[in-house]
Scaffold this motif. Structure first.
Motif, short mmCIF file in Angstrom:
data_model
loop_
_atom_site.label_atom_id
_atom_site.label_comp_id
_atom_site.label_asym_id
_atom_site.label_seq_id
_atom_site.Cartn_x
_atom_site.Cartn_y
_atom_site.Cartn_z
N LYS A 1 0.84 -1.20 0.00
CA LYS A 1 0.00 0.00 0.00
C LYS A 1 0.88 1.25 0.00
O LYS A 1 0.70 2.16 -0.79
CB LYS A 1 -0.85 -0.03 1.27
CG LYS A 1 -2.09 0.76 1.23
CD LYS A 1 -2.97 0.31 2.42
CE LYS A 1 -3.71 1.47 3.00
NZ LYS A 1 -4.38 1.09 4.25
N ARG A 2 1.83 1.30 0.93
CA ARG A 2 2.74 2.46 0.99
C ARG A 2 3.99 2.07 1.76
O ARG A 2 4.00 1.06 2.48
CB ARG A 2 2.04 3.65 1.65
CG ARG A 2 1.51 3.35 3.04
CD ARG A 2 0.77 4.56 3.61
NE ARG A 2 0.18 4.20 4.90
CZ ARG A 2 -0.12 5.05 5.84
NH1 ARG A 2 0.10 6.35 5.68
NH2 ARG A 2 -0.66 4.66 6.97
N ARG B 1 6.16 2.85 -8.93
CA ARG B 1 4.79 2.78 -9.47
C ARG B 1 4.78 2.20 -10.88
O ARG B 1 3.96 1.35 -11.22
CB ARG B 1 4.18 4.19 -9.52
CG ARG B 1 3.73 4.71 -8.19
CD ARG B 1 3.20 6.12 -8.33
NE ARG B 1 2.52 6.54 -7.11
CZ ARG B 1 2.11 7.78 -6.87
NH1 ARG B 1 2.33 8.74 -7.76
NH2 ARG B 1 1.50 8.08 -5.75
N HIS C 1 1.53 -0.03 -10.43
CA HIS C 1 0.75 0.25 -9.22
C HIS C 1 0.70 1.77 -9.01
O HIS C 1 1.40 2.32 -8.17
CB HIS C 1 1.48 -0.44 -8.05
CG HIS C 1 0.78 -0.38 -6.73
ND1 HIS C 1 -0.35 0.34 -6.47
CD2 HIS C 1 1.10 -0.98 -5.55
CE1 HIS C 1 -0.70 0.18 -5.22
NE2 HIS C 1 0.16 -0.61 -4.64
N GLU D 1 -1.29 3.72 -7.59
CA GLU D 1 -1.75 4.29 -6.30
C GLU D 1 -0.71 4.15 -5.19
O GLU D 1 -0.92 4.60 -4.07
CB GLU D 1 -3.02 3.58 -5.80
CG GLU D 1 -4.28 3.95 -6.55
CD GLU D 1 -4.47 3.04 -7.74
OE1 GLU D 1 -4.16 1.83 -7.61
OE2 GLU D 1 -4.87 3.53 -8.81
N ARG E 1 2.05 4.69 -2.55
CA ARG E 1 2.56 5.91 -1.91
C ARG E 1 3.89 5.59 -1.26
O ARG E 1 4.09 4.48 -0.75
CB ARG E 1 1.56 6.42 -0.87
CG ARG E 1 0.24 6.83 -1.50
CD ARG E 1 -0.77 7.24 -0.45
NE ARG E 1 -0.35 8.46 0.23
CZ ARG E 1 -0.90 8.88 1.38
NH1 ARG E 1 -1.85 8.19 1.94
NH2 ARG E 1 -0.49 10.00 1.93
N GLU F 1 -1.90 -4.19 2.11
CA GLU F 1 -3.37 -4.27 2.10
C GLU F 1 -3.86 -5.38 3.02
O GLU F 1 -4.87 -5.24 3.70
CB GLU F 1 -3.88 -4.58 0.67
CG GLU F 1 -3.53 -3.56 -0.39
CD GLU F 1 -4.33 -2.27 -0.25
OE1 GLU F 1 -5.28 -2.22 0.55
OE2 GLU F 1 -3.96 -1.29 -0.93
#
Ligand code: A2P
Length: 342
Positions: A147-148, A218, A223, A225, A227, A250
């Motif tokens: 996710k980040r 990314r 990907h 999204e 961060r 996630e």
């Protein structure tokens, strides 16, 4: 089938590794042509029992080449990669010039080899810290969904080129003799110091290197999204970058499974046994194809988070090795056609 291969920037830190790796990995070469600036034209480069006369990198130099690997800085790539492509020579480019160009694939062969199929004569090789970080993060992303992440890099001076390596060595020699140290490659003395500044600053306070880690990750992972917030730091290490990463996923993470997926990934070697003081370090991963991953633990500040430490030879996986692997992919998938059959 053999290919006529050129190295642009053959006299540089990455260029020297390219000569070694193309031979070490038995790349099918009918000929190897070493190119650099006009300053180096006529110089001799020797590798084991072979020697070459360096030629000036001009547009015409690509007329007879099938593949050229560029590691001579962004402006040389901007000028000459399109000239190579126009002449039917596939350019594999180590600079940042084309990495974010939507028409140019940015490829890490262990992650997104299929992206190379759409090349139009230029394929980009990622930033060194990005490539090393992804060797730890990609297998975890596949398993848990990245996710980040936040990261702090510890980047070796060789990432700034051969002259930067010489500057660290010269400063250490000067210190040993009690003489004053001089700096020209870095804004400050690098011996016995850390410089939290790699590449130029942008208006948002991050550096270009830090932007590359987000934007290139990314693109390579597909990907958009993702961060990331990173701090890139130059350290007085000659070779191999280290990266401390805190990543949030996630899905819930299981530490044993995280270690397993990293150990099964072809680009990584798990070195994670704190009881025996085993963790990856730059000296152990210099001249190694895989990147080391260790200090894996459940992150105490993030949800579904892992903390980890990744080390990789940035002259290899962050530059020369990844470029040679791209050239191997071009050959294996018939994405390059030799001009003459040898
Ligand atoms: P040269 O030695 O002739 O300057 P490093 O990253 O270690 O600093 O190396 C940079 C490499 O890029 C060197 O091989 C250097 O060659 C090469 N280079 C620099 N400018 C040019 C140019 N205008 N054309 C071709 N090669 C260049």
């Amino acid at each position: 089938m053999s290919y006529r291969v050129g190295i642009v920037g053959a006299t540089g830190a990455v260029g020297q590794e390219l000569i070694d790796l193309l031979h070490r990995r038995n790349f099918p070469m009918a000929e190897l042509v070493l190119l650099a600036s006009s300053r180096s034209a006529g110089k001799t480069i020797t590798w084991q029992d072979k020697s070459w006369t360096v030629q000036e990198a001009t547009p015409e130099a690509f007329d007879d080449l099938d593949i050229a690997i560029f590691s001579a800085g962004g402006s040389t790539s901007t000028d000459l990669c399109p000239e190579a492509a126009k002449r039917g020579c596939v350019a594999v480019d180590n600079s940042s010039a084309f990495r974010m160009d939507p028409t140019v694939p940015l490829v890490v062969p262990e992650i997104n080899p299929a992206a190379a199929r759409s090349h139009q004569g230029i394929i980009a090789n990622p930033n060194c810290s990005t490539a090393v970080a992804l060797m730890g993060l990609y297998p975890l992303h596949r398993e848990f969904g990245l996710k980040r992440f936040t990261a702090a890099t510890y980047q070796a001076v060789s990432g700034a080129g051969a002259a930067a390596m010489a500057e660290l060595e010269d400063q250490l020699r000067a210190w040993a003799k009690g003489e004053p140290m001089t700096s020209s490659e870095f804004p400050y003395q690098i011996a016995f110091n850390l410089i939290p500044h790699v590449d130029v600053f942008y208006d948002d306070g991050y550096t270009k290197e830090e932007h590359k880690m987000l934007n290139e990750s990314r693109k390579i992972l597909g990907h958009p999204e993702l961060r990331a917030s990173t701090t890139c730091v130059r350290v007085p290490v000659l070779r191999a970058h280290s990266i401390a990463v805190n990543a949030e996923f996630e899905r819930p993470v299981d530490l044993a499974r995280a270690r397993e997926v990293v150990s099964l990934f072809e680009g990584a070697e798990l070195v994670d046994d704190t009881a025996s003081k085993r963790y990856p370090m730059p000296l152990d991963f210099s001249g190694k194809e895989k990147c080391g991953v260790g200090r894996m633990r459940i992150d105490s500040a993030l949800d579904n988070g892992l903390a980890l430490w990744i080390v990789g030879d940035q002259l290899w996986k962050g530059a020369a090795l990844n470029a040679v692997q791209i050239a191997e992919l071009l050959v294996a998938d018939k994405l390059v056609t030799p001009k003459t059959t040898v």
